[in-house]
Design an enzyme around this catalytic site. Structure first.
Site, PDB file in Angstrom:
ATOM      1  N   LYS A 254     -48.917 -36.787  -4.074  1.00 27.99           N
ATOM      2  CA  LYS A 254     -47.629 -36.096  -3.962  1.00 27.99           C
ATOM      3  C   LYS A 254     -46.584 -36.939  -3.240  1.00 27.99           C
ATOM      4  O   LYS A 254     -45.384 -36.668  -3.349  1.00 27.99           O
ATOM      5  CB  LYS A 254     -47.804 -34.750  -3.246  1.00 27.99           C
ATOM      6  CG  LYS A 254     -48.444 -33.687  -4.133  1.00 27.99           C
ATOM      7  CD  LYS A 254     -48.505 -32.332  -3.451  1.00 27.99           C
ATOM      8  CE  LYS A 254     -49.036 -31.271  -4.414  1.00 27.99           C
ATOM      9  NZ  LYS A 254     -49.162 -29.954  -3.762  1.00 27.99           N
TER      10      LYS A 254
ATOM     11  N   HIS B 160     -49.142 -35.813 -10.259  1.00 21.57           N
ATOM     12  CA  HIS B 160     -49.652 -36.154  -8.930  1.00 21.57           C
ATOM     13  C   HIS B 160     -51.173 -36.380  -8.884  1.00 21.57           C
ATOM     14  O   HIS B 160     -51.625 -37.211  -8.090  1.00 21.57           O
ATOM     15  CB  HIS B 160     -49.197 -35.134  -7.863  1.00 21.57           C
ATOM     16  CG  HIS B 160     -50.000 -33.884  -7.795  1.00 21.57           C
ATOM     17  ND1 HIS B 160     -49.679 -32.740  -8.480  1.00 21.57           N
ATOM     18  CD2 HIS B 160     -51.135 -33.574  -7.098  1.00 21.57           C
ATOM     19  CE1 HIS B 160     -50.558 -31.802  -8.221  1.00 21.57           C
ATOM     20  NE2 HIS B 160     -51.446 -32.271  -7.386  1.00 21.57           N
TER      21      HIS B 160
ATOM     22  N   HIS C  60     -57.022 -34.952  -1.504  1.00 20.44           N
ATOM     23  CA  HIS C  60     -56.813 -34.649  -2.928  1.00 20.44           C
ATOM     24  C   HIS C  60     -55.351 -34.680  -3.367  1.00 20.44           C
ATOM     25  O   HIS C  60     -55.054 -34.899  -4.537  1.00 20.44           O
ATOM     26  CB  HIS C  60     -57.447 -33.299  -3.288  1.00 20.44           C
ATOM     27  CG  HIS C  60     -56.650 -32.092  -2.891  1.00 20.44           C
ATOM     28  ND1 HIS C  60     -56.627 -31.591  -1.608  1.00 20.44           N
ATOM     29  CD2 HIS C  60     -55.835 -31.277  -3.615  1.00 20.44           C
ATOM     30  CE1 HIS C  60     -55.849 -30.517  -1.569  1.00 20.44           C
ATOM     31  NE2 HIS C  60     -55.353 -30.304  -2.778  1.00 20.44           N
ATOM     32  N   ASP C  61     -54.419 -34.485  -2.447  1.00 22.90           N
ATOM     33  CA  ASP C  61     -53.004 -34.404  -2.819  1.00 22.90           C
ATOM     34  C   ASP C  61     -52.173 -35.603  -2.369  1.00 22.90           C
ATOM     35  O   ASP C  61     -50.944 -35.521  -2.341  1.00 22.90           O
ATOM     36  CB  ASP C  61     -52.382 -33.131  -2.236  1.00 22.90           C
ATOM     37  CG  ASP C  61     -52.399 -31.960  -3.218  1.00 22.90           C
ATOM     38  OD1 ASP C  61     -52.664 -32.190  -4.419  1.00 22.90           O
ATOM     39  OD2 ASP C  61     -52.146 -30.819  -2.795  1.00 22.90           O
TER      40      ASP C  61
ATOM     41  N   HIS D  77     -56.931 -30.059 -10.711  1.00 28.92           N
ATOM     42  CA  HIS D  77     -56.137 -29.118 -11.503  1.00 28.92           C
ATOM     43  C   HIS D  77     -56.696 -28.919 -12.915  1.00 28.92           C
ATOM     44  O   HIS D  77     -56.070 -28.243 -13.728  1.00 28.92           O
ATOM     45  CB  HIS D  77     -54.678 -29.574 -11.586  1.00 28.92           C
ATOM     46  CG  HIS D  77     -53.885 -29.273 -10.346  1.00 28.92           C
ATOM     47  ND1 HIS D  77     -53.572 -27.988  -9.957  1.00 28.92           N
ATOM     48  CD2 HIS D  77     -53.370 -30.090  -9.395  1.00 28.92           C
ATOM     49  CE1 HIS D  77     -52.880 -28.028  -8.823  1.00 28.92           C
ATOM     50  NE2 HIS D  77     -52.754 -29.294  -8.460  1.00 28.92           N
TER      51      HIS D  77
ATOM     52  N   ASP E 249     -58.526 -24.896  -3.647  1.00 27.76           N
ATOM     53  CA  ASP E 249     -57.124 -25.317  -3.766  1.00 27.76           C
ATOM     54  C   ASP E 249     -56.245 -24.156  -4.220  1.00 27.76           C
ATOM     55  O   ASP E 249     -55.183 -23.900  -3.637  1.00 27.76           O
ATOM     56  CB  ASP E 249     -57.049 -26.475  -4.764  1.00 27.76           C
ATOM     57  CG  ASP E 249     -55.629 -26.921  -5.054  1.00 27.76           C
ATOM     58  OD1 ASP E 249     -54.949 -27.372  -4.122  1.00 27.76           O
ATOM     59  OD2 ASP E 249     -55.197 -26.822  -6.217  1.00 27.76           O
TER      60      ASP E 249
END
Length: 359
Positions: free
Chosen positions: A166, A191, A162-163, A217, A245
């Site tokens: 970044k 991101h 998911h990240d 988010h 998260d």
């Protein structure tokens, strides 16, 4: 047979119980003696706590829901994926299948454990450790809600990845210790879009898994980013991962603040359940976590101090405590208090709160 100790409180008799990692390699090895010699170096690397073996912890056991080896395998594959993205090459999603399957199997085998993930690694490892921990918490929520095994696997794949966006954010912004400028905050908020752009053409990754990257988010009330979507527009995978998260992010050291206690993080999730977060997802997570993990120092309402020794299933706020010190901090003959049976006693503070938790 371990306990969690702040690095500044390490003493010569304590033995390191878990490896400490830096950039995927062991920085300090399990079994290291006299680890108080390393307290300044650990603090400088962002490691505020370590697990140790000492006399006080001799009959306290911490059972890990996922082995250290499996966590590291997942992080290693993720680290390689970041390097691939940095070189503007497509990532190989298939490389994640084996370690993620292993992670899922261990979660399913240990499904009755109440969990607290304390990843003892340096600050530069945060993104990798956080991604794996988020995946584990997401699996715990989904398992509690009765997801099928194939759905659990898809969820874990999406949560681990998911990240990945970044990697496109400048490190000076991503790891900035002070307050972000408006421009820097906008970069951070970009991101999820980057993550989705990286994953959307990946074969062997379901659309639901890809949407986790784009929407993790977002919030039910539209207060999230990048698109401010609401309610039913958020997929079930996204709702699960959003709770996982946030919980892991709050309970992990960040470059700009110290970790929150588990109880404080739960309080925040409960406060916003039904507003920003799905109530069922929050309730499912709380059932599966240890608010006061084994080996954590706590202060009781009668003034004594001790270490959490055992969990009481589905009652995360009322574990069994091994009392070791009186109200003035002096050693006493150890005894156990089961807070499920002795309802007149409660936990007032945990170790993190005792030492001045940062906001």
């Amino acid at each position: 047979k371990v306990r969690l100790v702040r690095t500044e409180n390490l003493t010569p008799d304590m033995i390191l119980a878990n490896n400490v990692y830096k950039q995927g390699c062991i920085y300090l090895k399990q079994g290291q003696r006299n680890i108080c010699r390393y307290d300044d170096r650990l603090k400088n690397l962002g490691v505020d706590y370590v697990y140790v073996v000492d006399k006080a912890s001799e009959d306290i056991e911490i059972k890990e829901i996922v082995s250290e080896a499996t966590r590291q395998r997942c992080q290693d594959v993720l680290r390689m994926a970041f390097k691939t993205i940095e070189n503007n090459a497509p990532i190989d999603v298939n490389s994640f299948k084996a370690p993620v399957s292993e992670l899922l199997s261990e979660v399913m085998i240990n499904k009755d454990l109440q969990v607290s993930l304390t990843d003892i690694s340096t600050m530069d490892e945060y993104t990798f450790g956080h991604s794996v921990s988020t995946s584990i918490y997401a699996l715990l929520i989904a398992q509690e809600m009765g997801f099928s095994k194939s759905d659990l696997h898809d969820l874990a794949m999406g949560a681990v990845l998911h990240d990945v966006g970044k990697v496109k954010i400048y490190p000076r912004v991503l790891f900035k210790e002070g307050r972000l400028s408006d421009e820097e905050f906008q970069l951070i908020q970009s991101h999820p879009r980057y993550s989705y752009e990286i994953l959307k053409y990946c074969r062997n990754l379901t659309n639901r898994a890809k949407l986790i990257a784009f929407q993790h988010h977002e919030r039910l009330d539209g207060s999230g980013y990048p698109n401010g979507i609401t309610g039913d527009q958020l997929g079930v995978f996204t709702r699960v991962t959003a709770v996982a998260d946030v919980y892991d992010a709050l309970t992990t050291n960040r470059c700009y603040r110290s970790k929150w206690s588990n109880s404080k993080a739960v309080d925040l999730l409960m406060k916003y359940a039904g507003i920003e977060f799905d109530e069922k997802m929050v309730a499912s997570l709380i059932k599966k976590i240890a608010i006061y993990p084994n080996g954590t120092e706590v202060r009781l309402s009668d003034g004594t101090y001790g270490l959490v020794a055992e969990q009481n299933k589905n009652m995360p706020f009322r574990p069994v405590v091994k009392v070791l010190w009186d109200k003035d901090g002096f050693d006493i003959s150890p005894y156990r208090v089961d807070l499920m049976k002795d309802l007149n006693i409660t936990i007032i503070e945990s170790q993190i709160e005792l030492h001045g938790e940062s906001n």
